[in-house]
Design a protein around this motif. Structure first.
Motif, PDB file in Angstrom:
ATOM      1  N   ASN A 152       1.871  -8.643  -6.112  1.00  0.00           N
ATOM      2  CA  ASN A 152       0.929  -8.714  -4.986  1.00  0.00           C
ATOM      3  C   ASN A 152       0.038  -9.942  -5.148  1.00  0.00           C
ATOM      4  O   ASN A 152      -0.868  -9.932  -5.979  1.00  0.00           O
ATOM      5  N   LYS A 175       3.309   2.018   1.667  1.00  0.00           N
ATOM      6  CA  LYS A 175       3.798   2.438   2.989  1.00  0.00           C
ATOM      7  C   LYS A 175       5.283   2.771   2.885  1.00  0.00           C
ATOM      8  O   LYS A 175       6.060   1.976   2.355  1.00  0.00           O
ATOM      9  N   SER A 189       0.809  -1.219   0.000  1.00  0.00           N
ATOM     10  CA  SER A 189       0.000   0.000   0.000  1.00  0.00           C
ATOM     11  C   SER A 189       0.842   1.270   0.000  1.00  0.00           C
ATOM     12  O   SER A 189       0.474   2.271   0.598  1.00  0.00           O
TER      13      SER A 189
END
Ligand SMILES: Nc1ncnc2c1ncn2[C@@H]1O[C@H](COP(=O)(O)OP(=O)(O)OP(=O)(O)O)[C@@H](O)[C@H]1O
Ligand SMILES: [Mg+2]
Length: 329
Positions: free
Chosen positions: A289, A157, A155
């Motif tokens: 992913n 981050k 995501s």
């Protein structure tokens, strides 16, 4: 055929209630995603039960409960194997489940390990070093500019305006901030300045198909060099998405590289592969992913489906069908 499906997920609201911070739960799912999934599965004629997170699943399985299929989107809370936890629990109890097995889920969360495996297969991926200390950061010998991100996060981050560095002091500073924030090794990679695409894949073996190759175009005034946290949060104003279709050479190259990475990393049922071009326009593997986001509006896989005329429900149907076929043989 209607299946009895158990839904496994990490719900943001549950963890916030339990005292976790917004950053800790950033990768987790909103209630909206669970409702969208539940609605799609019900529309497809399945019976759905919300099971909850990995601990709840373990408790239920130990008690003897079973489902025809667990539909798993739980990303797990801690450690670089966190995405492998639900798959591992399912395997322990011989419970059929969607998506990749524990090995693939753990391997792909560690971006450096995934890159090593992809590179070993001869697929292009940017040169990199894994940095664990300030001294190692100062000694990085790759040519500038470089890109820094935590080794095992998703995501976006830790991907911010600070991730792109042009000289050594900047690199050391960025390393220290990221290391302090995430307490894990930092991946230092050659910066890829070219076009970015994300490729959605559904299916298994020779039945794997590309749902779409979606170009991600950054239109904002700041941080226009990468899919940073800011761009992701404010995607409606800062990012535009475009489906690349076949006569475009980049589309064919992206499909091939993404499928090669999907098979090399041993993916099942579905995944999303992120690619970006080097200065010569050659696509490079960035990451894969194996639990692609499934928010019906915001997430990339449903978005590329929508752009290509495939509905959310059709995507979910294909994922369930792919998983179910594996257990039928
Ligand atoms: N080497 C690089 N050069 C240029 N940009 C990069 C590089 N690595 C990552 N990025 C940028 O940072 C973004 C996030 O990186 P990456 O996809 O590895 O992280 P992530 O947080 O796991 O992503 P996701 O949200 O898809 O889970 C990429 O989409 C890309 O825009
Ligand atoms: Mg990514």
């Amino acid at each position: 055929m209607g299946l009895f499906i158990g839904l496994c997920y990490d719900l943001k609201a549950d963890y916030l209630k339990a005292g976790f911070s917004a950053s800790e739960v950033m990768e987790f799912d909103d209630e909206e995603t669970i409702i969208a999934l539940e609605t799609a599965l019900l529309q497809l004629g399945h019976q759905v039960e919300r099971v909850g997170n990995g601990k709840e699943l373990a408790r239920r399985l130990a008690k003897g409960d079973r489902w025809d299929l667990v539909f798993n989107i739980a990303e797990g809370l801690k450690g670089r194997s966190r995405e492998a936890q639900v798959p591992a629990i399912c395997e322990l109890f011989a419970q059929p489940y969607t998506f990749s097995d524990p090995l693939t889920c753990a391997l792909t969360l560690d971006k450096a390990l995934a890159k090593r495996v992809v590179r070993d297969r001869g697929l292009p991926t940017a040169p990199f070093e894994v940095v664990n200390t300030t001294a190692e950061a100062a000694a990085v010998s790759l040519p500038m500019p470089l890109f820094l991100k935590p080794m095992a996060e998703g995501s976006s981050k830790g991907v911010t305006g600070r991730s792109l560095v042009k000289e050594h002091q900047e690199l050391v500073n960025a390393y220290q901030v990221l290391h302090e924030l995430f307490g894990q090794p930092i991946l230092v990679e050659t910066f890829l300045p070219g076009r970015e695409v994300t490729v959605g894949i559904i299916g298994n073996g020779s039945n794997s198909r590309v749902v779409g190759v979606m170009e991600v175009i950054f239109t904002g005034q700041v941080e226009a060099f990468a899919y940073t946290t800011l761009n992701k949060d404010e995607y409606l104003e800062r990012v535009s998405y475009r489906l690349l279709i076949d006569p475009e050479p980049l589309a064919a190259q992206a499909k091939q590289l993404a499928l090669d990475a999907y098979h090399t990393l041993g993916c099942r049922d579905a995944a999303r592969v992120d690619l970006r071009c080097d200065p010569n326009g050659v696509l490079q593997f960035m990451e894969l992913n194996p639990l692609p986001g499934l928010h019906h509006v915001r997430s990339d896989l449903p978005m590329m489906g929508r752009l290509g005329g495939v509905t959310y429900t059709e995507i979910i149907a294909e994922i369930v069908e792919s998983a179910w076929q594996r257990y039928k043989c």
